[in-house]
Design a protein around this motif. Structure first.
Motif, PDB file in Angstrom:
ATOM      1  N   LEU A 103       0.841  -1.190   0.000  1.00  0.00           N
ATOM      2  CA  LEU A 103       0.000   0.000   0.000  1.00  0.00           C
ATOM      3  C   LEU A 103       0.878   1.243   0.000  1.00  0.00           C
ATOM      4  CD1 LEU A 103      -2.994   1.045   0.312  1.00  0.00           C
ATOM      5  CD2 LEU A 103      -2.491   1.235   2.760  1.00  0.00           C
ATOM      6  N   PRO A 104       1.066   1.870  -1.151  1.00  0.00           N
ATOM      7  CA  PRO A 104       1.842   3.121  -1.187  1.00  0.00           C
ATOM      8  C   PRO A 104       1.247   4.163  -0.252  1.00  0.00           C
ATOM      9  CG  PRO A 104       1.467   2.289  -3.407  1.00  0.00           C
ATOM     10  CD  PRO A 104       0.620   1.447  -2.495  1.00  0.00           C
ATOM     11  N   LEU A 105       2.110   4.988   0.302  1.00  0.00           N
ATOM     12  CA  LEU A 105       1.692   5.964   1.309  1.00  0.00           C
ATOM     13  C   LEU A 105       0.553   6.850   0.806  1.00  0.00           C
ATOM     14  CD1 LEU A 105       2.765   6.404   4.189  1.00  0.00           C
ATOM     15  CD2 LEU A 105       4.138   8.290   3.309  1.00  0.00           C
ATOM     16  N   GLU A 106       0.618   7.237  -0.460  1.00  0.00           N
ATOM     17  CA  GLU A 106      -0.411   8.142  -0.983  1.00  0.00           C
ATOM     18  C   GLU A 106      -1.777   7.455  -1.119  1.00  0.00           C
ATOM     19  OE1 GLU A 106       2.037   6.618  -4.559  1.00  0.00           O
ATOM     20  OE2 GLU A 106       2.382   7.277  -2.481  1.00  0.00           O
ATOM     21  N   ASP A 107      -1.797   6.118  -1.024  1.00  0.00           N
ATOM     22  CA  ASP A 107      -3.065   5.392  -1.144  1.00  0.00           C
ATOM     23  C   ASP A 107      -3.729   5.128   0.201  1.00  0.00           C
ATOM     24  OD1 ASP A 107      -2.668   5.332  -3.849  1.00  0.00           O
ATOM     25  OD2 ASP A 107      -1.929   3.266  -3.910  1.00  0.00           O
ATOM     26  N   ILE A 108      -3.098   5.565   1.305  1.00  0.00           N
ATOM     27  CA  ILE A 108      -3.661   5.299   2.627  1.00  0.00           C
ATOM     28  C   ILE A 108      -5.049   5.918   2.796  1.00  0.00           C
ATOM     29  CG2 ILE A 108      -3.412   5.918   5.074  1.00  0.00           C
ATOM     30  CD1 ILE A 108      -0.548   5.024   4.943  1.00  0.00           C
ATOM     31  N   PRO A 109      -5.297   7.187   2.392  1.00  0.00           N
ATOM     32  CA  PRO A 109      -6.657   7.727   2.570  1.00  0.00           C
ATOM     33  C   PRO A 109      -7.735   6.884   1.888  1.00  0.00           C
ATOM     34  CG  PRO A 109      -5.116   9.500   2.137  1.00  0.00           C
ATOM     35  CD  PRO A 109      -4.365   8.224   1.912  1.00  0.00           C
ATOM     36  N   ALA A 110      -7.451   6.407   0.681  1.00  0.00           N
ATOM     37  CA  ALA A 110      -8.436   5.579  -0.016  1.00  0.00           C
ATOM     38  C   ALA A 110      -8.662   4.263   0.717  1.00  0.00           C
ATOM     39  CB  ALA A 110      -7.977   5.314  -1.457  1.00  0.00           C
ATOM     40  N   ARG A 111      -7.580   3.703   1.262  1.00  0.00           N
ATOM     41  CA  ARG A 111      -7.700   2.449   2.003  1.00  0.00           C
ATOM     42  C   ARG A 111      -8.454   2.662   3.314  1.00  0.00           C
ATOM     43  NH1 ARG A 111      -7.587  -2.978   0.706  1.00  0.00           N
ATOM     44  NH2 ARG A 111      -6.754  -4.215   2.448  1.00  0.00           N
ATOM     45  N   GLN A 112      -8.253   3.818   3.945  1.00  0.00           N
ATOM     46  CA  GLN A 112      -9.018   4.139   5.145  1.00  0.00           C
ATOM     47  C   GLN A 112     -10.506   4.184   4.830  1.00  0.00           C
ATOM     48  OE1 GLN A 112      -7.035   7.815   6.067  1.00  0.00           O
ATOM     49  NE2 GLN A 112      -5.782   6.903   7.697  1.00  0.00           N
ATOM     50  N   HIS A 113     -10.840   4.786   3.688  1.00  0.00           N
ATOM     51  CA  HIS A 113     -12.239   4.836   3.266  1.00  0.00           C
ATOM     52  C   HIS A 113     -12.768   3.418   3.029  1.00  0.00           C
ATOM     53  CE1 HIS A 113     -15.881   6.440   1.410  1.00  0.00           C
ATOM     54  NE2 HIS A 113     -15.671   5.634   0.394  1.00  0.00           N
TER      55      HIS A 113
END
Length: 316
Positions: free
Chosen positions: A284-294
């Motif tokens: 999980l690339p760092l910039e994808d964390i918000p989407a993964r949180q959602h």
């Protein structure tokens, strides 16, 4: 539904989630934050949360009706007028907590509960020396509290039983599941349990026994499947014909012997953190964390909807 007036102090992620949780439960909610830009963003972000709950079938009324019970107020004294409980959710720094609690104690109605969302700061450290310290406590949620019902109600040594009872009643009234602790302890209950698991997880990875993903599998696709339905004590009560005593008599020796074969204690920093971080960033690339949180929160909504439907069926 609960009835009450709640003041949320701090309009960040936890404050927004608390506002929606209390409003969904029937309370009138006023939100204050000392940063005007944070307060300005509150409405749109709270609307996203409420709309998500409505889409998941987790509201008994339209999202607009829930949001109508929430107002923002830039003046703290006005925000506190007539409130039954204050839920403070400012940054996790003792100096900030002590300063705001002094203001809350001076401005809030004398019978209002003053509660912090602190994850680890002891209520005694936050409220020591306050004239109204008997009404002060910590009500620590897991994030996000509008989806995860468990809430730790933690008293200071001087917290009045009536204040604890009032907080517990309000929390139960909005659908939370209170853990009313008998006394305070560092990290409370849930973080102590999580910390014990994380210590073993880091030790197992550091000792080369399993990868970070395999540890996640053991919880996500293993133990958590049961824990989403029953807790650890009920788990062992159901896992032996004679219940919990039978389980202990059969298996306690296995667990009592574990310290003898324990992996070497591993620092969470250094090489093992490098390994865990490398594996997580590959997945999980760092910039994808918000989407993964959602994505995570949508999964929690689906789980909450299943639990809600099951509870309604059981109550018939």
């Amino acid at each position: 539904m609960a009835r009450g007036r709640i003041t949320i102090v701090g309009a960040g992620l936890i404050g927004r989630a608390w506002a929606v949780a209390f409003a969904r439960g029937g309370c009138d909610v006023t939100v204050w934050d000392g940063a005007p830009e944070v307060l300005a963003r509150f409405g749109g972000l709270a609307e996203e949360m409420a709309d998500g709950l409505e889409e998941a079938g987790l509201l008994e009324e339209p999202a607009a009706a829930v949001l109508a019970r929430i107002t923002t107020e830039p003046d703290l004294a006005t925000a506190l007028a007539g409130c039954d409980m204050v839920q403070e959710s400012l940054p996790e720094e003792l100096a900030i907590k002590r300063e705001i609690f002094a203001r809350l104690d001076a401005l809030a109605p004398a019978d209002a509960v003053l509660s912090s969302s602190s994850s680890a700061l002891l209520p005694s450290a936050i409220s020591e020396g306050l004239e109204g310290r008997v009404r002060c406590m910590v009500c620590h949620p897991l994030n996000p509290p509008y989806l995860i019902p468990a809430i730790e109600i933690v008293p200071a040594p001087w917290t009045a039983p009536e204040a604890l009872a009032k907080a517990e009643a309000l929390m139960r009234g909005i659908g939370q599941a209170p853990i009313v602790m008998g006394k305070e302890i560092d990290a409370f209950v849930m973080n102590r349990l999580q910390g014990a698991l994380l210590k073993e997880a880091f030790d197992l990875v550091g000792g080369g026994y399993a990868t970070p993903e395999e540890i996640d599998i053991s919880i996500r696709d293993g133990l958590a499947m049961r824990w989403a339905v029953v807790g650890p004590f009920e788990t062992i009560d159901l896992n032996a014909p004679g219940g919990v005593r039978d389980y202990v008599e059969r298996y306690a020796g296995i667990y009592e012997a574990l310290p003898e074969s324990a992996p070497p204690a591993t620092s969470w920093r250094g090489a093992v953190l490098d390994r865990v971080e490398a594996e997580r960033r590959a997945a999980l690339p760092l910039e994808d964390i918000p989407a993964r949180q959602h994505w995570r929160d949508r999964g929690l909504m689906e789980l909450a909807a299943l639990r809600h439907a099951r509870n309604r069926e059981n109550s018939k």
